[in-house]
Scaffold this active site. Sequence first.
Site, short mmCIF file in Angstrom:
data_model
loop_
_atom_site.label_atom_id
_atom_site.label_comp_id
_atom_site.label_asym_id
_atom_site.label_seq_id
_atom_site.Cartn_x
_atom_site.Cartn_y
_atom_site.Cartn_z
N TYR A 99 0.83 -1.20 0.00
CA TYR A 99 0.00 0.00 0.00
C TYR A 99 0.87 1.25 0.00
CZ TYR A 99 -4.26 -2.57 1.12
OH TYR A 99 -5.34 -3.41 1.08
N ARG A 123 -2.89 -11.99 3.48
CA ARG A 123 -4.22 -11.62 3.00
C ARG A 123 -4.36 -12.04 1.53
NH1 ARG A 123 -7.69 -8.18 4.28
NH2 ARG A 123 -8.94 -9.98 3.73
N HIS A 146 -7.17 -8.45 -2.67
CA HIS A 146 -8.51 -7.86 -2.53
C HIS A 146 -8.47 -6.39 -2.88
CE1 HIS A 146 -6.41 -7.32 1.31
NE2 HIS A 146 -7.01 -6.14 1.34
N HIS A 148 -10.50 -2.93 -1.52
CA HIS A 148 -11.43 -2.38 -0.52
C HIS A 148 -12.46 -1.50 -1.23
CE1 HIS A 148 -8.93 -3.38 3.10
NE2 HIS A 148 -7.97 -3.37 2.20
N TYR A 166 -0.67 -9.90 0.46
CA TYR A 166 0.36 -9.32 1.32
C TYR A 166 0.33 -9.93 2.73
CZ TYR A 166 -3.49 -6.20 2.85
OH TYR A 166 -4.67 -5.69 3.30
FE LIG Z 1 -6.14 -4.54 2.45
#
Ligand SMILES: [Fe+3]
Lengths: 257, 201
Positions: free
Chosen positions: A126, A175, A178, A180, A165
């Site tokens: 991110y 995870r 995905h 969000h 990640y």
């Molecule tokens: Fe996330």
Amino acid sequence: MTLTQHDIDQEIAAQHAAYEKRLADGGPVEHQPRRDYAPYRPSVLRHPKQPPVTIDAGKDPELVELSSPAFGERDITEIDNDLTRQHDGEPIGERITVSGRLLDRDGRPVRGQLVEVWQANSAGRYAHQREQHDAPLDPNFTGVGRTLTDGEGRYRFTTIQPGPYPWRQHVNAWRPAHIHFSLFGTAFTQRLVTQMYFPSDPLFPYDPIIQSVTDDAARQRLVATYDHSLSVPEFSMGYHWDIVLDGPHATWIEEGR
Amino acid sequence: MTKIDPSRPESVLPTPSHTVGPFYGHALPFRGGEDIAPLGHPDTVTVHGYVTDGEGEPLPDALIELWGPDPDGNLPRVDGSMRRDPASGGFLGRNGVEFTGWGRVQTDANGHWYARTLRPGARGRSAPYLSVCVFARGLLVHLYTRIYLPGDPAALAADPLLSGLEDARRDTLIAAREGNGAYRFDIRLQGEGETVFLEFQ
Ligand SMILES: [Fe+3]
């Protein structure tokens, strides 16, 4: 004591079995996660212990929560829904097109409402200061998008396939990839923040966040479908994902939207 | 599974909620999200407080949304909360004239948040209130609550929600007056003094 994937797997299985038992005992289908789902550890100190107080929205059409804020052309820019065009260069990764419809519980389109997305880059990183994962940042990808739904409740984003990640809740916690999503309906009671997943991700069984939706059919509703008709020739892979907002809403608000 | 056919009502089932997670910060908050009141409006109030967990620790990563009517009790229908600059793509902030009624604010590193908005007017049988939606890492489903402002005991006593609560719980929904139009409203997610959270049917 180190928390292992095996510990989390066992907790996930126990939660799933407990839900199956509630169903077998005549309990309702649970479309939403329980806020106290402990395999997702951050919930432990952050969920209310008192049951929520129920408000019967049918009794009072004047409730503030039965209306919703408005968004318009001033609140978005032309390229907000194309996450591959927000910088000087091309982001790295597999381009995808994600599209679907925003509906209410009656199957009616939610028109002209705001859809916001954010995601990791193709390496699973991110663009956020507090992000600790040392995968590379992509100077040409921020991973933030916005759009308004059209007259049929449709939204469409062009972006990059996000990477999975690690997130350190337990050893080797990953995870599934995905995106969000943040969504508004015609009533504030329909507000939704959720995550869209990709088909057949091998990480699904290990991830306590997706597994917090213990109902198998409900969990499947978080997974997009590959849609060849949405794939753009010589450009991007297409995924279809429809979203249904829960919560009571006043039908009269629909007029004029 | 994720193509929904509205002609088959049994297939129209809710999309489950998920946590907002820790990394929404570059996506959801926007410049001026907490400055909801038009500039210099005489009915401006400041609401602020902390969001705390079950051990009383403040949350540095909670996101609060506020939604409320204008001082006459009318619900805004105007957009422009997050006006954008078509040239840079950045946020311009609100125009300082129109009231959109909606705002979004992230708690700071101390777990504190504030917003400046207009004193809400009454609607229906309810005492005046601001609707609040709380998101955070750890919250698999967001939480709704309300901020009632003190000052009109008769209206508060007649409110259908407040009148159904025992005193200690009721008090978690009423902000404390601090003077100069400021009101303190803490949100305790769990434990002693836990805020009353709402669900709508
Ligand atoms: Fe996330």
